[in-house]
Design a protein around this motif. Structure first.
Motif, PDB file in Angstrom:
ATOM      1  N   GLU A   1       0.850  -1.181   0.000  1.00 33.56           N
ATOM      2  CA  GLU A   1       0.000   0.000   0.000  1.00 33.56           C
ATOM      3  C   GLU A   1       0.889   1.235   0.000  1.00 33.56           C
ATOM      4  N   TYR A   2       0.510   2.224  -0.817  1.00 30.99           N
ATOM      5  CA  TYR A   2       1.311   3.432  -0.956  1.00 30.99           C
ATOM      6  C   TYR A   2       0.421   4.656  -0.798  1.00 30.99           C
ATOM      7  N   TRP A   3       1.043   5.717  -0.275  1.00 30.75           N
ATOM      8  CA  TRP A   3       0.333   6.979  -0.073  1.00 30.75           C
ATOM      9  C   TRP A   3       1.113   8.124  -0.694  1.00 30.75           C
ATOM     10  N   GLY A   4       0.391   9.110  -1.206  1.00 36.81           N
ATOM     11  CA  GLY A   4       1.008  10.338  -1.647  1.00 36.81           C
ATOM     12  C   GLY A   4       1.220  11.262  -0.462  1.00 36.81           C
ATOM     13  N   GLN A   5       1.782  12.437  -0.734  1.00 44.13           N
ATOM     14  CA  GLN A   5       2.116  13.375   0.341  1.00 44.13           C
ATOM     15  C   GLN A   5       0.927  14.247   0.720  1.00 44.13           C
ATOM     16  N   GLY A   6      -0.100  14.255  -0.114  1.00 46.90           N
ATOM     17  CA  GLY A   6      -1.305  15.019   0.177  1.00 46.90           C
ATOM     18  C   GLY A   6      -1.312  16.376  -0.502  1.00 46.90           C
ATOM     19  N   THR A   7      -2.513  16.846  -0.786  1.00 46.45           N
ATOM     20  CA  THR A   7      -2.695  18.177  -1.353  1.00 46.45           C
ATOM     21  C   THR A   7      -3.859  18.857  -0.635  1.00 46.45           C
ATOM     22  N   GLN A   8      -3.663  20.111  -0.255  1.00 47.13           N
ATOM     23  CA  GLN A   8      -4.655  20.834   0.535  1.00 47.13           C
ATOM     24  C   GLN A   8      -5.779  21.368  -0.353  1.00 47.13           C
ATOM     25  N   VAL A   9      -6.992  21.116   0.058  1.00 49.80           N
ATOM     26  CA  VAL A   9      -8.183  21.697  -0.574  1.00 49.80           C
ATOM     27  C   VAL A   9      -8.905  22.528   0.474  1.00 49.80           C
ATOM     28  N   THR A  10      -9.092  23.797   0.182  1.00 52.34           N
ATOM     29  CA  THR A  10      -9.783  24.699   1.094  1.00 52.34           C
ATOM     30  C   THR A  10     -10.969  25.322   0.378  1.00 52.34           C
ATOM     31  N   VAL A  11     -12.145  25.142   0.945  1.00 56.97           N
ATOM     32  CA  VAL A  11     -13.373  25.686   0.367  1.00 56.97           C
ATOM     33  C   VAL A  11     -13.863  26.787   1.303  1.00 56.97           C
ATOM     34  N   SER A  12     -13.769  28.020   0.844  1.00 57.34           N
ATOM     35  CA  SER A  12     -14.100  29.149   1.704  1.00 57.34           C
ATOM     36  C   SER A  12     -14.412  30.366   0.854  1.00 57.34           C
ATOM     37  N   SER A  13     -15.305  31.195   1.363  1.00 58.42           N
ATOM     38  CA  SER A  13     -15.614  32.448   0.684  1.00 58.42           C
ATOM     39  C   SER A  13     -14.785  33.587   1.251  1.00 58.42           C
TER      40      SER A  13
END
Length: 115
Positions: free
Chosen positions: A103-115
């Motif tokens: 099993e492998y994982w990436g480092q992640g990417t931030q998603v921010t949903v905001s006005s």
């Protein structure tokens, strides 16, 4: 060894869209599943969407009808199209790959949903 590199995260207003990509490289054999997980601050990592055995898909109830997972086998790339984004979709999104017993994982990417 397999490397997973996510891209496409960022800041978006509620109702907007983003497309995440996950490029896989390395010695990749017999992929059993590829998927997207996310982890919001103070919460456990959760499954968002997954492709099993290259065709069967599964989604978290919270994203059904809004998110679409897809995979380009020729490019070894996994995608997550996210539409109608909500503030509660804010999290770090991780790519996951399962091949035989590994099993492998990436480092992640931030998603921010905001006005």
């Amino acid at each position: 060894q397999v490397q997973l590199v996510e891209s496409g995260g960022g800041l978006v207003q509620p109702g907007g869209s983003l497309r995440l990509s996950c490029a896989a490289s390395g010695s990749i054999f017999s992929i059993n599943a590829m998927g997207w997980y996310r982890q919001a601050p103070g919460k456990e990592r959760e499954l968002v969407a997954i492709i099993i055995s290259g065709s069967s898909t599964n989604y978290a109830d919270s994203v059904k009808g809004r998110f679409t997972i897809s995979r380009d086998n020729a490019k070894n790339t996994l995608y997550l199209q996210m539409n109608s984004l909500k503030p509660e979709d804010t999290a770090v999104y991780y790519c996951n790959l399962i091949a035989t017993i590994n099993e492998y994982w990436g480092q992640g990417t931030q998603v921010t949903v905001s006005s």
